[in-house]
Design an enzyme around this catalytic site. Structure first.
Site, PDB file in Angstrom:
ATOM      1  N   THR B  13       9.591   0.445  -1.508  1.00 57.10           N
ATOM      2  CA  THR B  13       9.197   0.005  -0.171  1.00 57.10           C
ATOM      3  C   THR B  13       8.236  -1.181  -0.225  1.00 57.10           C
ATOM      4  O   THR B  13       8.474  -2.202   0.414  1.00 57.10           O
ATOM      5  CB  THR B  13       8.503   1.167   0.564  1.00 57.10           C
ATOM      6  N   ARG B  47      19.884  -0.380  -8.861  1.00 54.71           N
ATOM      7  CA  ARG B  47      20.643  -1.519  -8.329  1.00 54.71           C
ATOM      8  C   ARG B  47      20.650  -1.523  -6.794  1.00 54.71           C
ATOM      9  O   ARG B  47      20.648  -2.583  -6.167  1.00 54.71           O
ATOM     10  CB  ARG B  47      22.109  -1.511  -8.824  1.00 54.71           C
ATOM     11  N   LYS B 105      -3.085   3.865  -7.176  1.00 49.55           N
ATOM     12  CA  LYS B 105      -4.371   4.565  -7.155  1.00 49.55           C
ATOM     13  C   LYS B 105      -4.423   5.746  -8.109  1.00 49.55           C
ATOM     14  O   LYS B 105      -5.454   6.028  -8.703  1.00 49.55           O
ATOM     15  CB  LYS B 105      -4.724   5.030  -5.744  1.00 49.55           C
ATOM     16  N   GLU B 129      -6.629  -4.169  -4.558  1.00 43.26           N
ATOM     17  CA  GLU B 129      -7.038  -3.988  -3.160  1.00 43.26           C
ATOM     18  C   GLU B 129      -6.111  -3.026  -2.427  1.00 43.26           C
ATOM     19  O   GLU B 129      -6.537  -2.248  -1.574  1.00 43.26           O
ATOM     20  CB  GLU B 129      -7.076  -5.351  -2.453  1.00 43.26           C
ATOM     21  N   GLY B 134      -4.532   0.769   2.455  1.00 45.91           N
ATOM     22  CA  GLY B 134      -3.396  -0.067   2.858  1.00 45.91           C
ATOM     23  C   GLY B 134      -3.796  -1.510   3.032  1.00 45.91           C
ATOM     24  O   GLY B 134      -4.266  -2.154   2.099  1.00 45.91           O
ATOM     25  N   GLU B 190       6.174  12.352   2.261  1.00 46.15           N
ATOM     26  CA  GLU B 190       7.220  12.499   1.250  1.00 46.15           C
ATOM     27  C   GLU B 190       7.916  13.851   1.422  1.00 46.15           C
ATOM     28  O   GLU B 190       7.380  14.762   2.044  1.00 46.15           O
ATOM     29  CB  GLU B 190       6.600  12.464  -0.156  1.00 46.15           C
ATOM     30  N   ASP B 201      -4.426  12.576  -3.206  1.00 42.46           N
ATOM     31  CA  ASP B 201      -4.392  11.131  -2.980  1.00 42.46           C
ATOM     32  C   ASP B 201      -5.753  10.613  -2.499  1.00 42.46           C
ATOM     33  O   ASP B 201      -6.229   9.569  -2.947  1.00 42.46           O
ATOM     34  CB  ASP B 201      -3.299  10.817  -1.945  1.00 42.46           C
ATOM     35  N   LYS B 205      -8.462   7.816  -4.242  1.00 39.17           N
ATOM     36  CA  LYS B 205      -9.039   6.666  -3.540  1.00 39.17           C
ATOM     37  C   LYS B 205     -10.562   6.744  -3.517  1.00 39.17           C
ATOM     38  O   LYS B 205     -11.255   5.732  -3.681  1.00 39.17           O
ATOM     39  CB  LYS B 205      -8.458   6.594  -2.129  1.00 39.17           C
ATOM     40  N   GLY B 302       2.164   2.095   4.292  1.00 38.52           N
ATOM     41  CA  GLY B 302       3.377   1.485   4.819  1.00 38.52           C
ATOM     42  C   GLY B 302       3.618   0.134   4.213  1.00 38.52           C
ATOM     43  O   GLY B 302       2.731  -0.480   3.610  1.00 38.52           O
TER      44      GLY B 302
END
Lengths: 430, 430
Positions: B13, B47, B105, B129, B134, B190, B201, B205, B302
């Site tokens: 993404t 691919r 992270k 960063e 985000g 997820e 998570d 951070k 995102g």
């Protein structure tokens, strides 16, 4: 560990803070930030300020020239404010090969081009994080953190004095005069508060942010500006009942090849992020085409936060990063073209209107007729307590309308025989 | 105009976003930021992802090694995520003389020391960063913009997935399971949401922010952590009636020579700046001894916002600023000592308690007796609808109390014959 010698011109509120932190912490910065800062010389004409700042006598220079001429000093911090002699000191320091750090927004807004050009020619840089948003590192964020973005809007409360006054009016039902008096007592407003309450200070800051964000030169005199000195408590109270809070906003938007730049009192819905920014706090919302909406919040003025920003700049210069930024970034170069500012009459917002009417049959029809003929549609009306034959305030919110149309409509409305006095209008955003 | 060639590993993404912006805007960055960015090579094993990202076939490398071995490439962007093979790719890129940009992270929290050491030895830098917040340029703000400050607290909503779930629970009265399901449908969570909902998570951070802000090494395994997966809708609703909103916070505070680091669901008063941060937005409050309180707000995850942060880093590296920052700043050096983390039982906060009691005479006296003996005083009680002999929920807010005391009291309370089931507690801040 590298050591960098710093000269400081001006020991006012901010200057004394900078002197204090450099004397206390300048060498200790070494292990943390990678360079030791040595306050080498200080210039201040007012002996009382020197005593108050507790700067060792051996550091006190006779005048600013002694600092500018000192070959050991690499960075000059200008904190005297105003145009003269700040301009001359900065230009002369740059020409003598010093990097410059300043918080002087009025000077940058008025003479930025000349100063940037002189710095480029001298191969030196000028940093000015403290010129906007006090301690909030908003210039760095806009210039570096959001560098990948096409900046779309800048939307900020950038003056702590007026935000304090408006907060007092909103939360404590004080009149403008009372709130201003209190701000002056507490040291949040100057004896002559014109620069703040007229919106002039906010236009300086908007001009600086717009140059960096939109990459164009800005003639700050052309920025549309209304201050808060004409705000009536009753308008603010009525808006609050409708769920809106009044803020003095600096607004910059990209509109095709033009920029929309304006500073004026603005109503925001209560749940808008900026609506909750109270007292002397500042907040700047920036949106970019990739990052979306961001906001940066903190104390917008005062000794401690502004000192924080000045010293961050000194570190950035001393490490050699700021000189790269200044020499490479388009916004500081000779390239930016002068921004074409959108005519204020073409700008579209919603409006809050207050019209004093004599309660007679058909009065609402007359007023809505004028609005309709000017392409303004009404979103809501606060029904006054109608009292036949008496003067009552009619408060309305419009849908989005063009500024020029609204002004024309208000001129026509003010000529109606059922309307007394001058009607008032406040723009609405968010 | 300088040109810098960039290699990209990973076209998920974020990778696809970075490829898009570099292909569309890489050269156009020149006049604005002072350097042209050329996407020279891309590596992706899938691919389908390559086709979806519309990367020209000639840019596609056989594998990451082809990028790392390319002598023309100066910057490698790692966006595959996870520990392996991201770790090996980054270490190998650094050793081959590339600068590295990453958003990883988990890797930085677990292997930051090794990576920093390898970068230092190679005379290269690593920028990250995008690993926190985000698109919010919070690492730059903390490291550079607030560099003059002793950082006192870091207080943030740093996980968009959990904030989306909690917002849905608060605003739409959804259960945790329903809100999670919706977040998964919308792509905000997820299929296996464990890393987000468990708070893992957020601890990654927090570890990164704490290293930069407090200048110490952090063993992120030792950060106290509670997720949101045990949160009951009724607790959230009851807290809301008391004027509190639930957020998953990452909290870091300097406590003398120790650090207080914790991630857990936290109730905040409704008028707290972080209480209004909803949906996938993040916000990080940072306070320093000079700047006071600041807050940085924006989309926390995102494709678009994270891409904005990755590309800002690439620009910073390409301009030569990031290498200075990395080589000079103490937090990236070998100097920081391992932080001593405060024992969670010693931490003081207020508490929200829910105890299911059988309504019998003297039940409140029994419970308040246990609390009193454990040095916990009650600030307010939500009176349940007492129904003699029936099970009713007793909801209380305490004054500030020590975590260890509260846990002990709750164990004792849960043994009372008038209490049924396990009582619940949520910490309160602000």
């Amino acid at each position: 560990m590298d050591q960098v010698k710093v000269g400081l011109v001006g020991l006012g509120t901010i200057g004394a803070g900078v002197a204090q932190i450099l004397l206390e912490r300048g060498r200790a910065f070494g292990p943390k930030v990678g360079v030791e800062l040595l306050l080498a010389r200080v210039a201040e004409l007012d002996r009382a300020k020197i005593r108050k700042a507790k700067v060792p006598a051996k550091l006190v220079a006779k005048n600013a020239d002694e600092i500018i001429d000192d070959p050991d000093i690499q960075i000059v911090i200008e904190l005297i404010g105003g145009i003269h002699p700040a301009r001359e000191i900065i230009l002369s320091a740059l020409k003598k090969g010093k990097h410059v750090v300043t918080a002087n927004k009025a000077l940058l807004a008025a003479h930025g081009d000349t100063i940037f050009k002189t710095a480029r020619k001298a191969g030196r840089c000028i940093s000015f994080e403290a010129s906007v948003g006090g301690g909030i590192p908003v210039i760095g964020a806009l210039r570096d953190g959001l560098a990948a973005n096409g900046i779309q809007t800048i939307f900020g409360i950038v003056n702590g004095t007026t935000n304090y006054i408006l907060t007092q009016m909103t939360q404590a039902d004080k009149t403008y005069a009372d709130a201003l008096g209190e701000a002056q007592e507490k040291g949040y407003a100057e004896a002559d508060p014109t620069a703040d309450v007229s919106g002039a200070d906010s236009t300086h800051k908007l001009a600086i942010l717009a140059r960096i964000g939109f990459g164009m030169r800005i003639d700050y005199h052309k920025i549309y500006r209304e201050g808060i000195d004409k705000i009536h408590l009753e308008d603010l109270q009525d808006a609050l009942k409708l769920g809106y809070v009044l803020k003095l906003l600096a607004i910059g938007k990209r509109q095709g090849s033009q920029l929309e730049l304006r500073v004026h009192p603005t109503l925001l819905p209560m749940d808008h992020p900026l609506a909750m920014v109270n007292g002397v706090y500042n907040a700047i919302g920036i949106s970019g085409d990739w990052v979306g909406s961001t906001m940066f919040y903190g104390r917008g003025a005062g000794r401690e936060p502004t000192t924080s920003a000045v010293v961050a700049d000194v570190i950035d210069v001393a490490l050699g990063r700021a000189p790269i930024t200044f020499s490479k970034r388009g916004c500081f170069s000779s390239k930016p073209k002068m921004a074409r500012l959108m005519d204020i009459t073409k700008i579209k917002t919603r409006y809050f209107l207050r019209i004093n009417v004599i309660d007679r049959p058909g009065v609402l029809a007359k007023i809505s007729g004028v609005l309709g003929r000017n392409e303004i549609s009404i979103a809501s009306v606060v029904q006054p307590e109608w009292r036949h034959g008496k003067l009552v305030p009619l408060v309305m919110m419009t849908h989005t309308a063009m500024s020029g149309h609204v002004r024309r409509a208000m001129r026509q409305i003010d000529c109606l025989d059922v309307v007394k006095g001058k009607s008032r209008l406040i723009r609405v955003e968010g």
